[in-house]
Scaffold this active site. Structure first.
Site, PDB file in Angstrom:
ATOM      1  N   ASN A   1       0.855  -1.190   0.000  1.00  0.00           N
ATOM      2  CA  ASN A   1       0.000   0.000   0.000  1.00  0.00           C
ATOM      3  C   ASN A   1       0.892   1.241   0.000  1.00  0.00           C
ATOM      4  OD1 ASN A   1       0.405   0.957   2.856  1.00  0.00           O
ATOM      5  ND2 ASN A   1      -0.398  -1.100   3.262  1.00  0.00           N
TER       6      ASN A   1
ATOM      7  N   ASP B   1      -4.752  -6.007   5.185  1.00  0.00           N
ATOM      8  CA  ASP B   1      -5.831  -6.806   5.788  1.00  0.00           C
ATOM      9  C   ASP B   1      -5.748  -8.262   5.361  1.00  0.00           C
ATOM     10  OD1 ASP B   1      -7.158  -4.741   7.223  1.00  0.00           O
ATOM     11  OD2 ASP B   1      -7.848  -3.932   5.300  1.00  0.00           O
TER      12      ASP B   1
ATOM     13  N   LYS C   1       8.601 -18.229  -8.978  1.00  0.00           N
ATOM     14  CA  LYS C   1       7.993 -17.103  -9.686  1.00  0.00           C
ATOM     15  C   LYS C   1       6.878 -17.618 -10.606  1.00  0.00           C
ATOM     16  CE  LYS C   1       8.852 -13.424 -12.926  1.00  0.00           C
ATOM     17  NZ  LYS C   1       9.687 -12.950 -14.000  1.00  0.00           N
TER      18      LYS C   1
ATOM     19  N   PRO D   1      -3.816 -11.267  10.759  1.00  0.00           N
ATOM     20  CA  PRO D   1      -4.204 -10.976  12.137  1.00  0.00           C
ATOM     21  C   PRO D   1      -4.519  -9.487  12.278  1.00  0.00           C
ATOM     22  CG  PRO D   1      -1.827 -11.412  11.972  1.00  0.00           C
ATOM     23  CD  PRO D   1      -2.431 -11.757  10.652  1.00  0.00           C
TER      24      PRO D   1
ATOM     25  N   ILE E   1      -3.899  -6.631  14.298  1.00  0.00           N
ATOM     26  CA  ILE E   1      -2.908  -6.347  15.351  1.00  0.00           C
ATOM     27  C   ILE E   1      -3.500  -5.451  16.442  1.00  0.00           C
ATOM     28  CG2 ILE E   1      -0.604  -5.421  15.840  1.00  0.00           C
ATOM     29  CD1 ILE E   1       0.192  -6.117  12.977  1.00  0.00           C
TER      30      ILE E   1
ATOM     31  N   PHE F   1      -4.712   4.122  14.260  1.00  0.00           N
ATOM     32  CA  PHE F   1      -4.853   5.107  13.187  1.00  0.00           C
ATOM     33  C   PHE F   1      -5.872   4.576  12.197  1.00  0.00           C
ATOM     34  CE2 PHE F   1      -1.808   8.728  12.731  1.00  0.00           C
ATOM     35  CZ  PHE F   1      -1.391   8.737  14.046  1.00  0.00           C
TER      36      PHE F   1
ATOM     37  N   LYS G   1     -14.702   2.631  14.492  1.00  0.00           N
ATOM     38  CA  LYS G   1     -13.513   1.786  14.646  1.00  0.00           C
ATOM     39  C   LYS G   1     -13.026   1.787  16.093  1.00  0.00           C
ATOM     40  CE  LYS G   1      -8.836   1.035  12.767  1.00  0.00           C
ATOM     41  NZ  LYS G   1      -7.901   1.255  11.681  1.00  0.00           N
TER      42      LYS G   1
END
Ligand SMILES: Cc1cc2nc3c(=O)[nH]c(=O)nc-3n(C[C@H](O)[C@H](O)[C@H](O)COP(=O)(O)O)c2cc1C
Length: 395
Positions: free
Chosen positions: A208, A276, A285, A301, A303, A320, A334
């Site tokens: 990301n 996620d 490969k 998991p 966290i 965050f 959240k």
């Protein structure tokens, strides 16, 4: 009276050093100047001597000055060393620890705070080498100002102009202000930062856009307040902040393990953008000629939620939330869902990821506070103070 040792580098903006000296003198500072050899091409020692009302130092090879170890004496007699303008060359030599003229020798020999005000052509400022040097200098504890953006002497437009002398004076005053009290001394704070990489095969991964800048800034701010900081970092190209212990990880599962190992902590600030999902990576490969692969995602998991349920749950648990829509609503939900104490929410639909600024909402049990858009360092400093407030109130 505070004493400034001003090192003037060889760039067009050296003429602005004259104005800087004048402003500092009117504010009651004692100013002593050192010029690089290149600086002589842009401004004369006579100008700087007249304005600073002191001798100007120009060479390491002065028999009289060096009989008294002039290069050591100069830094000993200063409260702050200011490099303005700092050329790309001077910053590179500082980064490398070179000591091949008077300026760099005294910079290497000093234990005084150093403030650097860079000035250079837009492409010199944007060059990877300069970016690396600036990051390293900051990690070494040097304060490097961000240059102004605008029309340059070379006729180009962009960032690289010397910050205006009044802004340099303001930075000098901030640097000389007493260090913040070590409010977090004796506390251990865990910070996670950066993205995670989830391998698909030995050469490909899912990632990301998190740059890690905000998390690294928070780790630095907490360390400045005296905390013992453990930073669990995903794959990023950032230098470790001064005084921070760093553990590098790649995947979300590695990050979860590392977090588990560094507990207990008094507070945890979970800034990392943790993937996620992961895929079961292929050992070889995946070849293009084969059938188009289907990636089967499995959940990673959680966290933050795991930490919330852990017997080692930190007294203050901060998550965050990077959102692109209904930011506050998602953050409030959240906080409850993960049973975190606070959520710091930011809207990442613009230029936040990888950018220098952030505008965040702090969601706590008491409600939502929306902070103005600030440099990530300033967001970090404010959050660190709030963490200190909360831990003091809880003990
Ligand atoms: C006309 C001219 C203007 C220059 N302006 C700059 C500048 O603004 N910033 C910079 O980093 N280098 C600039 N340079 C290049 C530096 O002068 C050169 O890198 C020099 O070695 C720097 O020496 P110093 O770091 O010891 O002061 C300029 C060179 C010339 C000829």
């Amino acid at each position: 009276m505070k004493r400034i040792l001003l090192i003037v580098g060889g760039g067009i903006a050296a003429y602005k050093a004259a104005e800087l000296i004048r402003l500092l003198k009117t504010r009651g500072y004692a100013v002593r100047c050192v010029m690089t050899e290149a600086a002589h091409h842009f401004v004369t020692p006579m100008t700087l001597a007249a304005l600073s009302e002191d001798k100007v130092y120009t060479t390491l090879w002065d028999l009289k000055d060096e009989a008294e170890m002039g290069h050591i004496q100069l830094s000993r007699e200063a409260d702050l060393i200011v490099v303005a303008p700092a050329t790309a060359d001077l910053m590179a030599r500082m980064t490398a620890g070179l000591a091949n003229d008077l300026a760099t020798t005294l910079l290497l020999a000093t234990d005084k705070p150093v403030l650097v005000a860079p000035a250079m052509n837009v492409r010199m400022w944007g060059h990877a080498a300069t970016a690396r040097n600036v990051a390293q200098l900051r990690a070494d504890g040097v304060t490097v100002m961000t240059p102004d953006e605008g029309i340059m002497a070379c006729g180009e437009y962009g960032p690289g102009r010397l910050p205006e002398p009044p802004a340099i004076v303001a930075a000098i005053e901030a640097t000389l202000a007493p260090a913040p009290p070590k409010r977090l001394a004796g506390r251990h704070v865990l910070v996670t930062a950066g993205p995670t990489h989830e391998p698909i095969d030995p050469v490909r991964y899912i990632a990301n856009r998190s740059s890690g800048k905000q998390g690294f800034a928070i780790a630095a701010a907490l360390a400045r307040l005296g905390a013992r900081v453990t930073l669990v970092a995903g794959p990023v190209m950032l230098p470790t902040p001064h005084g921070v212990d760093r553990i590098d990880v790649e995947t979300a599962r590695e990050m979860a393990d590392a977090v588990d190992r560094v507990l207990p902590a008094d507070a945890a600030v979970m800034v990392a953008a943790v993937a996620d999902w992961h895929v079961e990576p292929s050992q070889q490969k995946i070849k293009k000629g084969d059938a188009t692969p289907t990636l089967t995602l499995a959940e990673n998991p959680d966290i933050l939620a795991t930490l919330a349920r852990s017997p080692h749950r930190p007294r203050l648990l901060i998550g965050f939330a990077a959102e692109t829509e209904r930011v506050i609503e998602h953050a409030v939900a959240k906080r409850v869902r993960k049973t975190a104490d606070w959520i710091v929410a930011n809207d990442v639909s613009g230029d936040v990821m990888g950018g220098a600024d952030n505008s965040v909402h702090l969601v706590t049990e008491a409600g939502v506070e929306s902070w103005e858009r600030l440099p990530k360092d300033a967001v970090a400093a404010r959050l660190a103070e709030r963490i200190a407030d909360a831990l003091e109130a809880a003990s």
